[in-house]
Design a protein around this motif. Structure first.
Motif, PDB file in Angstrom:
ATOM      1  N   ASP A 795       0.809  -1.210   0.000  1.00 34.80           N
ATOM      2  CA  ASP A 795       0.000   0.000   0.000  1.00 34.80           C
ATOM      3  C   ASP A 795       0.843   1.260   0.000  1.00 34.80           C
ATOM      4  OD1 ASP A 795       1.066  -0.274   2.516  1.00 34.80           O
ATOM      5  OD2 ASP A 795      -0.789   0.162   3.601  1.00 34.80           O
ATOM      6  N   GLY A 796       2.130   1.125  -0.319  1.00 36.29           N
ATOM      7  CA  GLY A 796       3.023   2.267  -0.309  1.00 36.29           C
ATOM      8  C   GLY A 796       2.846   3.165  -1.520  1.00 36.29           C
ATOM      9  N   PRO A 797       3.610   4.258  -1.600  1.00 30.88           N
ATOM     10  CA  PRO A 797       3.492   5.215  -2.706  1.00 30.88           C
ATOM     11  C   PRO A 797       3.661   4.536  -4.056  1.00 30.88           C
ATOM     12  CG  PRO A 797       4.880   6.107  -0.966  1.00 30.88           C
ATOM     13  CD  PRO A 797       4.634   4.667  -0.616  1.00 30.88           C
ATOM     14  N   PRO A 798       2.936   5.020  -5.077  1.00 28.36           N
ATOM     15  CA  PRO A 798       2.955   4.336  -6.377  1.00 28.36           C
ATOM     16  C   PRO A 798       4.127   4.708  -7.272  1.00 28.36           C
ATOM     17  CG  PRO A 798       1.381   6.137  -6.429  1.00 28.36           C
ATOM     18  CD  PRO A 798       1.915   6.089  -5.024  1.00 28.36           C
ATOM     19  N   PHE A 799       4.830   5.803  -6.957  1.00 28.08           N
ATOM     20  CA  PHE A 799       5.947   6.191  -7.819  1.00 28.08           C
ATOM     21  C   PHE A 799       7.100   6.716  -6.974  1.00 28.08           C
ATOM     22  CE2 PHE A 799       3.416  10.049  -7.459  1.00 28.08           C
ATOM     23  CZ  PHE A 799       4.372  11.043  -7.243  1.00 28.08           C
ATOM     24  N   PHE A 800       8.293   6.645  -7.559  1.00 27.46           N
ATOM     25  CA  PHE A 800       9.515   7.054  -6.878  1.00 27.46           C
ATOM     26  C   PHE A 800      10.362   7.795  -7.904  1.00 27.46           C
ATOM     27  CE2 PHE A 800      12.140   5.279  -3.107  1.00 27.46           C
ATOM     28  CZ  PHE A 800      12.780   6.502  -2.936  1.00 27.46           C
ATOM     29  N   VAL A 801      10.535   9.106  -7.714  1.00 31.33           N
ATOM     30  CA  VAL A 801      11.375   9.913  -8.601  1.00 31.33           C
ATOM     31  C   VAL A 801      12.774   9.969  -8.007  1.00 31.33           C
ATOM     32  CG1 VAL A 801      11.679  12.139  -9.733  1.00 31.33           C
ATOM     33  CG2 VAL A 801       9.375  11.285  -9.277  1.00 31.33           C
ATOM     34  N   ILE A 802      13.764   9.596  -8.807  1.00 32.36           N
ATOM     35  CA  ILE A 802      15.120   9.418  -8.287  1.00 32.36           C
ATOM     36  C   ILE A 802      16.112  10.124  -9.206  1.00 32.36           C
ATOM     37  CG2 ILE A 802      16.865   7.721  -7.641  1.00 32.36           C
ATOM     38  CD1 ILE A 802      14.616   5.650  -7.409  1.00 32.36           C
ATOM     39  N   SER A 803      17.017  10.907  -8.620  1.00 32.10           N
ATOM     40  CA  SER A 803      18.109  11.464  -9.420  1.00 32.10           C
ATOM     41  C   SER A 803      19.110  10.350  -9.670  1.00 32.10           C
ATOM     42  CB  SER A 803      18.767  12.641  -8.700  1.00 32.10           C
ATOM     43  OG  SER A 803      19.442  12.209  -7.537  1.00 32.10           O
ATOM     44  N   LEU A 804      19.616  10.293 -10.891  1.00 31.80           N
ATOM     45  CA  LEU A 804      20.386   9.129 -11.331  1.00 31.80           C
ATOM     46  C   LEU A 804      21.622   8.894 -10.470  1.00 31.80           C
ATOM     47  CD1 LEU A 804      20.003   7.038 -13.513  1.00 31.80           C
ATOM     48  CD2 LEU A 804      21.457   8.379 -15.018  1.00 31.80           C
ATOM     49  N   LYS A 805      22.315   9.959 -10.106  1.00 31.22           N
ATOM     50  CA  LYS A 805      23.530   9.786  -9.306  1.00 31.22           C
ATOM     51  C   LYS A 805      23.205   9.287  -7.906  1.00 31.22           C
ATOM     52  CE  LYS A 805      26.694  13.033 -11.556  1.00 31.22           C
ATOM     53  NZ  LYS A 805      27.537  14.243 -11.391  1.00 31.22           N
ATOM     54  N   ALA A 806      22.106   9.796  -7.332  1.00 31.81           N
ATOM     55  CA  ALA A 806      21.754   9.404  -5.961  1.00 31.81           C
ATOM     56  C   ALA A 806      21.191   7.996  -5.889  1.00 31.81           C
ATOM     57  CB  ALA A 806      20.744  10.388  -5.383  1.00 31.81           C
ATOM     58  N   GLY A 807      20.513   7.552  -6.948  1.00 32.12           N
ATOM     59  CA  GLY A 807      19.812   6.277  -6.876  1.00 32.12           C
ATOM     60  C   GLY A 807      20.334   5.208  -7.800  1.00 32.12           C
ATOM     61  N   GLY A 808      21.504   5.405  -8.362  1.00 37.24           N
ATOM     62  CA  GLY A 808      22.021   4.428  -9.311  1.00 37.24           C
ATOM     63  C   GLY A 808      22.467   3.139  -8.673  1.00 37.24           C
ATOM     64  N   THR A 809      22.782   3.168  -7.377  1.00 37.19           N
ATOM     65  CA  THR A 809      23.255   1.961  -6.694  1.00 37.19           C
ATOM     66  C   THR A 809      22.664   1.906  -5.290  1.00 37.19           C
ATOM     67  OG1 THR A 809      25.208   3.137  -5.848  1.00 37.19           O
ATOM     68  CG2 THR A 809      25.449   1.974  -7.946  1.00 37.19           C
ATOM     69  N   GLY A 810      22.744   0.703  -4.705  1.00 36.69           N
ATOM     70  CA  GLY A 810      22.418   0.538  -3.291  1.00 36.69           C
ATOM     71  C   GLY A 810      20.962   0.550  -2.926  1.00 36.69           C
ATOM     72  N   LEU A 811      20.059   0.460  -3.900  1.00 39.51           N
ATOM     73  CA  LEU A 811      18.636   0.462  -3.596  1.00 39.51           C
ATOM     74  C   LEU A 811      18.001  -0.829  -4.074  1.00 39.51           C
ATOM     75  CD1 LEU A 811      17.630   4.080  -4.717  1.00 39.51           C
ATOM     76  CD2 LEU A 811      18.056   3.295  -2.390  1.00 39.51           C
ATOM     77  N   ASN A 812      17.061  -1.340  -3.268  1.00 37.45           N
ATOM     78  CA  ASN A 812      16.295  -2.520  -3.657  1.00 37.45           C
ATOM     79  C   ASN A 812      14.833  -2.091  -3.759  1.00 37.45           C
ATOM     80  OD1 ASN A 812      15.037  -4.952  -3.993  1.00 37.45           O
ATOM     81  ND2 ASN A 812      16.062  -5.983  -2.304  1.00 37.45           N
ATOM     82  N   LEU A 813      14.362  -1.914  -5.005  1.00 38.15           N
ATOM     83  CA  LEU A 813      13.022  -1.376  -5.240  1.00 38.15           C
ATOM     84  C   LEU A 813      12.230  -2.314  -6.139  1.00 38.15           C
ATOM     85  CD1 LEU A 813      14.102   2.334  -5.779  1.00 38.15           C
ATOM     86  CD2 LEU A 813      13.035   1.372  -3.738  1.00 38.15           C
TER      87      LEU A 813
END
Length: 909
Positions: A795-813
């Protein structure tokens, strides 16, 4: 202001998540309202979980008027509780954690579901999982209250009283012609150790309660009968005379009067046991049986005429005229025919026979169309045809079946996986996956019948290639046939690219000023299309090109067909005014969620099938007043014309790649084009006076400027406006995310610009009608972890806007099944690293990757270079993005960034 004394009504609707959980919808559809007190109670219950919410809805909201989705799930929960009570009341040993549903119940409930968000995920298996959750929730809540199941249900509502039930029995006495039935009333005292109900005579139970002076037990014992006596004269006579306590011998008339009182008795809490021939569809024993479409019609299409036959039958056996005459001379009630008792209502049967004889006469005079035949089969009364004119008794005393020819066609349309492989000739280069081949053959079957259909596969399953396969096959059969394709302007490039790739022999003419000069478009005609197979235009140009109406098209195809969901728009009226042998719609958006959208789409695909807008509205109002399976006739009617496969379907997902990359071509708005062209001119002027490091710095700055302009004019201008209409990419993102939102799926949006994350998030919050998440370099590690956890929840948020440098690694989505690269890094390795935030271990869904590319700009040219793997693309990869482009000569560089105005600008949708 609510008038005094009237309840306050608030919007409320239930929806089904892709994971199969029922929840209160945040944004209910218009007109779906419920009493504010009921809504607050339900909201509190659903906060404890879906099972608790459904139990509260089914066990306690028994009398509240509810909108269709709440009424449907209330009925589902009541079916569960009724089954549980029936099992307990019958004396069977019940395992509350696995109460089995009645055979065929879940299939019936799935088929009759009303439109709701997530209805595409509704299936017997999904209902079975919800049924099991109800069992477990009921057991947990009863245990928490320290009560038994029966006591707990009684606290929810007195209607669920399960103990002390009176049981009325009716049995046959075959050796007594005058009084062939016996009646007896008993009381179910308890369940024996053997798991069977222990009955005592009702008179004995009353005497025991009286002797014990147990007034409470006596009142509880007789209350159900007293309630039934208030509603039924038959039961009232039995109670007042005292005959209820006796064993009685009954005539057929006596037995029939009792049998007709069964609904009242059961509603009052009395258990009734009667012969098997009365249970279930007892009225279906004696029927008028109708067969439609026994042989192939002389012509095809929605106006094709179907043959018709009828007969009077008992349990499928045709009755002789003499047998029917004998029943006519008898009395209403029960008649003994061919060794069994049959319910007879002569007046109703005469009405039913007269009705079908009228239909038979119309069919003999060529008046039974294909559409009317399907409405008769589905039992969907629409318009002024035979199904709409049928007396109320027709549904109870008739059975309508498809004849051999029609049954074979409908079976093929409903089960396309069984169709043989599509015959494809040279000129079609794609290798179709099995489900795609089945889909293309399904389209071909509809076309052969002169009918239309909606290919509603999930995004990424290849609707385009299935359509190209059909056209390739039709071109081999009829080289002179013309086809019309209508698309949003943003998809022109996609169709041109896919056609060139998979069906290069098909000759396309793009009737849009981005490709063809306006003068040429205005003077085109049917005679000027000799060397054309497919005319491609946009919704905005349908009503601007009158010559489109002069052509008898072989097929007309609407891509993203939700564009005509509003029947009053110019584009919808223009599309429906065209003529074709068959019409098709392609859409990844669920079409059953809103009935108005469904009618408009079918008004294009199969005009008249769902009647006029007024007739359909009247029909829908009747459906909303029905029970759990009320929408079954409508679903049965439209099912053959809709083919939808989900990425979650086991038959499909095993045949899919884990990751599918798609180009999402975007147009520039006029404001973007002006800024882009002036920037190209400025760059060309400045290159004449620059050299060395300064030249490289200017080139890099302008490449960045081109990217910013392609994203949104406000990003380059710095005015902070970010109006969605000013950007072609925002328009394309809306189209894409509206479908994702309708599917209740989740998406990651990557941008290399931190300043774009906020505007994108604000824009998408309006599309999804819910806020999302934003991650950039300024996000703290603790907040970053909390956002990931929130996004991963169902039931979490439907979208995630990510800057490429900040979110390019280390996330499991892995909750996301879509990834959007809003602007391009021009380095596939970096983009793939970002994509792998969703496409990684733990991802159980196919991931669709949408790479946004503005047509006619530097974005398109560099994308083509990367895709072609030429030397420059390797240099870009190995040299670090834009840096290598600074080494190009002036002419090469200007050629790379020059604006192709015709391709870039969207002049009408």
């Amino acid at each position: 202001m609510v008038p005094p004394g009237q309840p306050q009504l608030l919007p409320a609707s239930l929806a089904l998540s892709p994971q199969g959980h029922v929840y209160l919808e945040a944004h209910p559809p218009e007109g779906s309202v419920v009493d504010a007190c009921v809504l607050e109670t339900l909201r509190s219950a659903f906060e404890r979980g879906p099972g608790a919410g459904l139990l509260r809805l089914g066990a306690m909201e028994l009398r509240a008027p509810l909108p269709p989705t709440l009424a449907y799930w209330r009925d589902f929960s009541r079916q569960f509780l009724t089954r549980l009570c029936g099992l307990i009341g019958s004396g069977e040993q019940v395992h509350i954690d696995r109460v089995p549903p009645s055979p065929g119940l879940l299939e019936s409930l799935a088929a009759g579901a009303p439109p709701m968000t997530g209805v595409e995920y509704l299936s017997p298996d999904a209902l079975d999982a919800i049924w099991i959750d109800l069992s477990r929730t009921l057991l947990r809540e009863a245990t928490e209250r320290g009560a038994g199941i029966q006591d707990y249900l009684v606290t929810l509502d007195p209607a669920w009283r399960l103990v002390g039930r009176v049981c009325l029995h009716l049995a046959e006495l075959r050796d007594n012609a005058a009084t062939p039935f016996a009646f007896l009333a008993t009381y179910v005292r308890r369940v024996s150790h053997g798991g069977r109900a222990q009955h005592v005579r009702l008179g004995t139970a009353v005497q025991q309660a009286t002797t014990a002076r147990d007034r409470t037990s006596l009142l509880a014992l007789l209350a159900p009968l007293e309630r039934a006596a208030e509603e039924s004269p038959c039961i009232k006579r039995l109670v007042e005379s005292g005959d209820i306590y006796q064993t009685l011998a009954w005539t057929p008339r006596d037995a029939y009067e009792f049998l007709k009182a069964i609904p009242v008795l059961e509603a009052s809490g009395v258990t009734v046991r009667v012969p098997d021939w009365w249970k279930g569809d007892h009225q279906r024993g004696l029927q008028v049986q109708v067969s439609i479409g026994g042989s192939e019609p002389s012509r095809f299409g929605r106006d094709a005429l179907l043959d018709f036959s009828m007969r009077l039958a008992l349990d499928g056996e045709t009755l002789l005229e003499a047998e029917w005459d004998a029943m006519r001379r008898g009395t209403d009630g029960l008649a003994f025919v061919r060794g069994r008792w049959v319910e007879i209502d002569r007046e109703k049967l005469e009405q039913v026979l007269a009705h079908w004889q009228g239909v038979q006469h119309a069919a003999a005079n060529g008046q039974l169309s294909f559409g009317e035949g399907l409405r008769l089969l589905a039992g969907a009364p629409l318009g002024s045809d035979a199904a709409a004119r049928a007396p109320d008794a027709v549904a109870d005393w008739s059975r309508v079946d498809a004849g051999p020819w029609l049954r074979e066609q409908l079976q093929a349309l409903r089960s396309p996986d069984a169709l043989r492989a599509l015959e494809l000739r040279n000129g079609f280069t794609a290798t179709l996956r099995p489900y795609q081949s089945a889909g293309a053959h399904w389209l071909a079957l509809l076309h052969g019948l002169g009918l239309g259909g909606c290919l509603a596969d999930d995004m990424g399953l290849g609707k385009t290639v299935q359509m190209l396969a059909l056209w390739s096959m039709l071109r081999a059969r009829r080289p002179d046939a013309k086809h019309l394709l209508v698309v949003p302007a943003s998809l022109l490039g996609n169709w041109q690219s896919e056609s060139t790739r998979f069906a290069p022999s098909l000759r396309l003419f793009v009737a849009h000023p981005s490709v063809t000069p306006r003068d040429e478009l205005a003077h085109r005609s049917a005679s000027s299309l000799v060397d054309v197979d497919i005319v491609v235009t946009t919704y905005g140009y349908l009503h601007r090109l009158p010559w489109l109406s002069d052509i008898a098209w072989e097929t007309i195809v609407l891509d993203e067909a939700q564009a005509i969901k509003n029947p009053g728009t110019k584009q919808a009226r223009a599309a429906k005014a065209l003529t074709a042998r068959s019409r098709f719609a392609l859409t990844g958006t669920p079409i059953e969620n809103r009935l108005g959208d469904l009618w408009s789409l079918f008004d294009f695909l199969c005009p008249g099938l769902l009647g006029t807008a007024k007739a359909f509205s009247t029909f829908v109002k009747r459906l909303q007043q029905g029970g759990s399976a009320a929408y079954g006739p409508l679903r049965t009617l439209v099912q053959p014309y809709v083919l939808r496969r989900l990425k979650t379907d086991k038959r499909v997902i095993a045949d899919l790649p884990d990751k599918t990359e798609l180009r999402a071509f975007c147009s520039l708005t006029k404001a973007q084009a002006v800024l882009y062209q002036s920037s190209v001119d400025e760059l060309a002027h400045r290159l004449d006076t620059l050299d060395g490091i300064e030249r490289r710095g200017v080139i890099l700055a302008f490449l960045m400027r081109f990217k910013q302009i392609c994203n949104h004019p406000s990003q380059w201008l710095g005015d902070g406006a970010y109006e969605p209409v000013a950007s072609g990419k925002f328009a394309r993102l809306r189209e894409l995310c509206e479908t994702i939102a309708a599917r209740q799926e989740k998406v990651l949006i990557f941008t290399q610009f931190r300043e774009m994350t906020g505007p994108l998030s604000d824009f998408l919050a309006g599309v999804f009608e819910r806020p999302g998440l934003v991650l950039h370099g300024g996000t703290s590690p603790r907040k970053r972890t909390a956002m990931v956890d929130a996004f991963q929840r169902e039931d979490g948020p439907p979208f995630f806007v990510i800057s490429l440098k900040a979110g390019g690694t280390g996330l499991n989505l892995t909750a996301a099944s879509h990834v959007v690269h809003f602007d391009r890094w021009w380095n596939p390795a970096v983009e793939n690293q970002a994509t792998d935030r969703a496409y990684r271990i733990g991802q159980h869904r196919n991931v669709l990757v949408h790479k946004f590319v503005c047509r006619g700009t530097v974005e398109e040219r560099i994308d083509a270079l990367i895709a072609s793997k030429v030397a420059l693309s390797r240099d870009v990869l190995e040299g670090g993005g834009e840096a290598i482009l600074t080494e190009l000569g002036d002419e090469e560089l200007i050629s790379l960034v020059t604006l192709d105005l015709k391709r870039a600008v969207d002049e009408g949708t």
